[in-house]
Design a protein around this motif. Structure first.
Motif, PDB file in Angstrom:
ATOM      1  N   ASN A  33       6.447   8.998  -4.022  1.00  0.00           N
ATOM      2  CA  ASN A  33       7.178   8.176  -3.266  1.00  0.00           C
ATOM      3  C   ASN A  33       6.698   7.170  -3.841  1.00  0.00           C
ATOM      4  N   GLU A  34       6.319   6.819  -4.633  1.00  0.00           N
ATOM      5  CA  GLU A  34       6.406   5.211  -5.542  1.00  0.00           C
ATOM      6  C   GLU A  34       6.912   4.571  -5.856  1.00  0.00           C
ATOM      7  N   LEU A  35       8.464   5.160  -6.477  1.00  0.00           N
ATOM      8  CA  LEU A  35       9.272   3.607  -6.881  1.00  0.00           C
ATOM      9  C   LEU A  35       9.766   3.463  -5.561  1.00  0.00           C
ATOM     10  N   ALA A  36      10.328   3.842  -5.066  1.00  0.00           N
ATOM     11  CA  ALA A  36      10.915   4.073  -3.719  1.00  0.00           C
ATOM     12  C   ALA A  36       9.978   2.648  -3.213  1.00  0.00           C
ATOM     13  N   VAL A  37       8.354   2.910  -2.521  1.00  0.00           N
ATOM     14  CA  VAL A  37       7.636   2.314  -1.491  1.00  0.00           C
ATOM     15  C   VAL A  37       7.173   0.778  -2.685  1.00  0.00           C
ATOM     16  N   LEU A  38       7.189   0.639  -3.808  1.00  0.00           N
ATOM     17  CA  LEU A  38       7.299  -0.119  -4.371  1.00  0.00           C
ATOM     18  C   LEU A  38       8.593  -1.078  -4.727  1.00  0.00           C
ATOM     19  N   PHE A  51       5.372 -13.782   3.034  1.00  0.00           N
ATOM     20  CA  PHE A  51       4.656 -12.841   3.983  1.00  0.00           C
ATOM     21  C   PHE A  51       4.143 -11.966   2.677  1.00  0.00           C
ATOM     22  N   LYS A  52       3.251 -10.891   1.948  1.00  0.00           N
ATOM     23  CA  LYS A  52       3.450 -10.732   0.444  1.00  0.00           C
ATOM     24  C   LYS A  52       2.955  -8.823   1.358  1.00  0.00           C
ATOM     25  N   LEU A  53       3.594  -7.934   0.608  1.00  0.00           N
ATOM     26  CA  LEU A  53       3.585  -6.515   0.496  1.00  0.00           C
ATOM     27  C   LEU A  53       2.881  -6.536  -0.558  1.00  0.00           C
ATOM     28  N   TYR A  54       2.087  -5.326  -0.334  1.00  0.00           N
ATOM     29  CA  TYR A  54       1.523  -5.006  -1.404  1.00  0.00           C
ATOM     30  C   TYR A  54       0.477  -3.833  -1.951  1.00  0.00           C
ATOM     31  N   PHE A  55       0.115  -3.130  -1.486  1.00  0.00           N
ATOM     32  CA  PHE A  55      -0.384  -1.436  -1.530  1.00  0.00           C
ATOM     33  C   PHE A  55      -1.840  -1.672  -2.619  1.00  0.00           C
ATOM     34  N   ASP A  56      -2.824  -1.477  -1.661  1.00  0.00           N
ATOM     35  CA  ASP A  56      -4.400  -1.927  -2.481  1.00  0.00           C
ATOM     36  C   ASP A  56      -4.536  -0.153  -3.218  1.00  0.00           C
ATOM     37  N   GLY A  57      -5.767  -0.416  -3.445  1.00  0.00           N
ATOM     38  CA  GLY A  57      -6.766   0.281  -4.317  1.00  0.00           C
ATOM     39  C   GLY A  57      -6.821   2.295  -4.001  1.00  0.00           C
ATOM     40  N   GLU A  58      -6.459   2.027  -2.197  1.00  0.00           N
ATOM     41  CA  GLU A  58      -5.979   3.854  -2.203  1.00  0.00           C
ATOM     42  C   GLU A  58      -4.503   4.050  -1.692  1.00  0.00           C
ATOM     43  N   GLY A  59      -3.924   2.723  -1.780  1.00  0.00           N
ATOM     44  CA  GLY A  59      -2.244   3.379  -1.882  1.00  0.00           C
ATOM     45  C   GLY A  59      -1.930   2.948  -0.487  1.00  0.00           C
ATOM     46  N   SER A  60      -2.550   2.034  -0.013  1.00  0.00           N
ATOM     47  CA  SER A  60      -2.356   1.719   1.774  1.00  0.00           C
ATOM     48  C   SER A  60      -1.621   0.000   1.352  1.00  0.00           C
TER      49      SER A  60
END
Length: 104
Positions: A33-38, A51-60
């Motif tokens: 799902n990486e491309l879709a969630v990014l 807001f800023k949405l991002y993924f941390d090092g664990e993919g959360s």
């Protein structure tokens, strides 16, 4: 959000910046799902200023709200934080299902 409880942290220190951080979904970014969630996070970041949405090092998936709080009285900071909670809850009520559909 249908009664979903999300971990939330309010960070206050001696700097002029305060932060509200919410973990939307733990370890949710996968190879599939990486491309879709990014793309989802980027689209929401472009649409919503506070807001800023991002993924941390664990993919959360993390939601951060940064507030400038220079020399504010504790009572005024509290009012500002609660005001941002209302904005954040409205945002999550409007977008949480879409985020979860994209993730899962």
């Amino acid at each position: 959000m249908d009664g979903q409880e999300l971990p939330l942290l309010v960070l206050l220190d001696r700097s002029i910046f305060s932060m509200i951080r919410v973990q939307i979904s733990p370890k949710c970014k996968t190879e599939e799902n990486e491309l879709a969630v990014l793309k989802l996070a980027n689209d929401l970041n472009l649409k919503y200023k506070p807001f800023k949405l991002y993924f941390d090092g664990e993919g959360s998936l993390i939601l951060d709200i940064c507030m400038i709080t220079p020399d504010e009285k504790a009572e005024e900071i509290g009012d500002m934080v609660y005001g941002m909670f209302n904005v954040m809850i409205t945002f999550l009520n409007e977008n949480y299902r879409t985020m979860m559909k994209t993730i899962w």
